[in-house]
Design an enzyme around this catalytic site. Structure first.
Site, mmCIF file in Angstrom:
data_model
loop_
_atom_site.group_PDB
_atom_site.id
_atom_site.type_symbol
_atom_site.label_atom_id
_atom_site.label_comp_id
_atom_site.label_asym_id
_atom_site.label_seq_id
_atom_site.Cartn_x
_atom_site.Cartn_y
_atom_site.Cartn_z
ATOM 1 N N SER A 153 38.388 39.805 39.710
ATOM 2 C CA SER A 153 39.027 39.677 38.402
ATOM 3 C C SER A 153 39.463 41.045 37.914
ATOM 4 C CB SER A 153 38.037 39.077 37.393
ATOM 5 O OG SER A 153 38.519 39.171 36.068
ATOM 6 N N TYR A 179 29.535 40.977 33.712
ATOM 7 C CA TYR A 179 30.594 40.280 34.447
ATOM 8 C C TYR A 179 31.447 41.277 35.214
ATOM 9 C CZ TYR A 179 34.571 37.184 35.391
ATOM 10 O OH TYR A 179 35.570 36.450 36.002
#
Length: 306
Positions: A153, A179
């Protein structure tokens, strides 16, 4: 590093576009997290080209509904990446060559949660689980050579892997930093995996699928997400459909343009450029650093061996 890789595809392309004309008959694929979001479209595209696709999912009932919809040779197997026993069971249940492994599943910005081992949930799921899965399946991936796809990501730009405190035992928990480092780990895994397994004919690449509203964002307030995108200076940033979001994964899994290519990070169906300081595109130098990739591999092996 050889020249920057481009393809005829872009941010608008869909998974069906990139797999058109490719014949995967006789090829076997596993897609983790294939019961929702871009995992569904990834599995659908691979199956449409003739691959035998296994949907590796936590919710097997949801996975079976997707498999029934896809049809063909799609099958379902249970896999909970946060549970090492579940990963081991999946590996034990596999037999025969594996040609494509798409490490697609993930969790995002979860409240502070720990596995029974004490591992931070996002790192445990997004990195440790997929690392254990891929290593466990290595002998099957090596039978005929394989492609491994690591769904990362742009959030990797939020944090490198903080080796001194990966699991937030000493610093305050930050869901986005957690994350971010798990997504950086996904890229570093591609770098180290390609280096270690080149002789086996295995390549590993990482990617940013794009912004797609799926079940992945279930822990994120929609208004907060929009504010983050605006604060990142993402002028012209547009959300993708799940079909578009799966395109780069499917490209890396199937395209002859990428034969022999590994250890790289892609976005919008082309290799990403170095990040220029924005928070929505490009790749951080720390995510491609080979020494860091080797260090993470070794730390991960030590962690899983405990």
């Amino acid at each position: 590093m050889t020249e920057h890789i481009t393809t005829p595809f872009d941010a608008e392309s869909t998974a069906a576009d990139v797999v058109a004309g490719i014949d995967l008959t006789g090829r076997r694929a596993v897609v983790t997290g294939a019961a929702s979001g871009i995992g569904v479209e990834t599995a659908r595209a691979l199956a449409s080209a003739g691959a035998e696709v296994t949907l590796a999912v936590r919710d097997t009932a949801a996975g079976q509904r997707v498999a029934d919809e896809i049809g063909g040779t799609a099958r379902v197997a249970r896999l909970d990446l946060a549970d090492q026993a579940s990963v081991a069971a999946f590996v034990a249940g596999w037999d025969g060559p594996l040609h494509i492994l798409v490490n697609n599943a993930g969790v995002m910005a979860t409240p502070e949660t720990r596995t029974p081992e004490g591992w931070e949930l996002q790192f445990a799921t997004n990195h440790l689980g997929h690392f254990a899965l891929t290593n466990g399946l290595h002998r099957f991936l090596a039978v005929e050579g394989a492609r491994v796809v690591s769904v990362s990501s742009a959030a990797h730009l939020m944090s490198p892997v903080v080796f001194d405190d990966i699991h937030f035992t000493e610093r305050p928990y930050d869901p986005w930093a957690a994350y971010g480092q798990s997504k950086t780990a996904n890229v570093l895994f591609a770098v180290a995996g390609t280096k270690r397994w080149a002789a086996d004919g295995i390549t590993v690449n990482a990617l940013m699928p794009g912004g797609i509203m799926t079940n992945l964002q279930r822990h994120v307030d929609p208004d907060a997400m929009r504010s983050m995108i605006e604060d990142a200076g993402a002028e012209g940033f547009r959300l993708k459909t799940p079909e578009q979001g799966a395109a780069t994964s499917v490209l890396l899994a199937t395209s002859p343009l990428l034969d022999g290519v590994g250890g790289r990070y892609f976005e919008d169906c082309r290799e990403a450029l170095p990040n220029d300081g924005n928070m929505v595109s490009g790749v951080a130098a720390y995510a491609l650093d080979p020494e860091t990739a080797t260090r993470l591999w070794e730390v991960t092996e030590q962690t899983l061996a405990r």
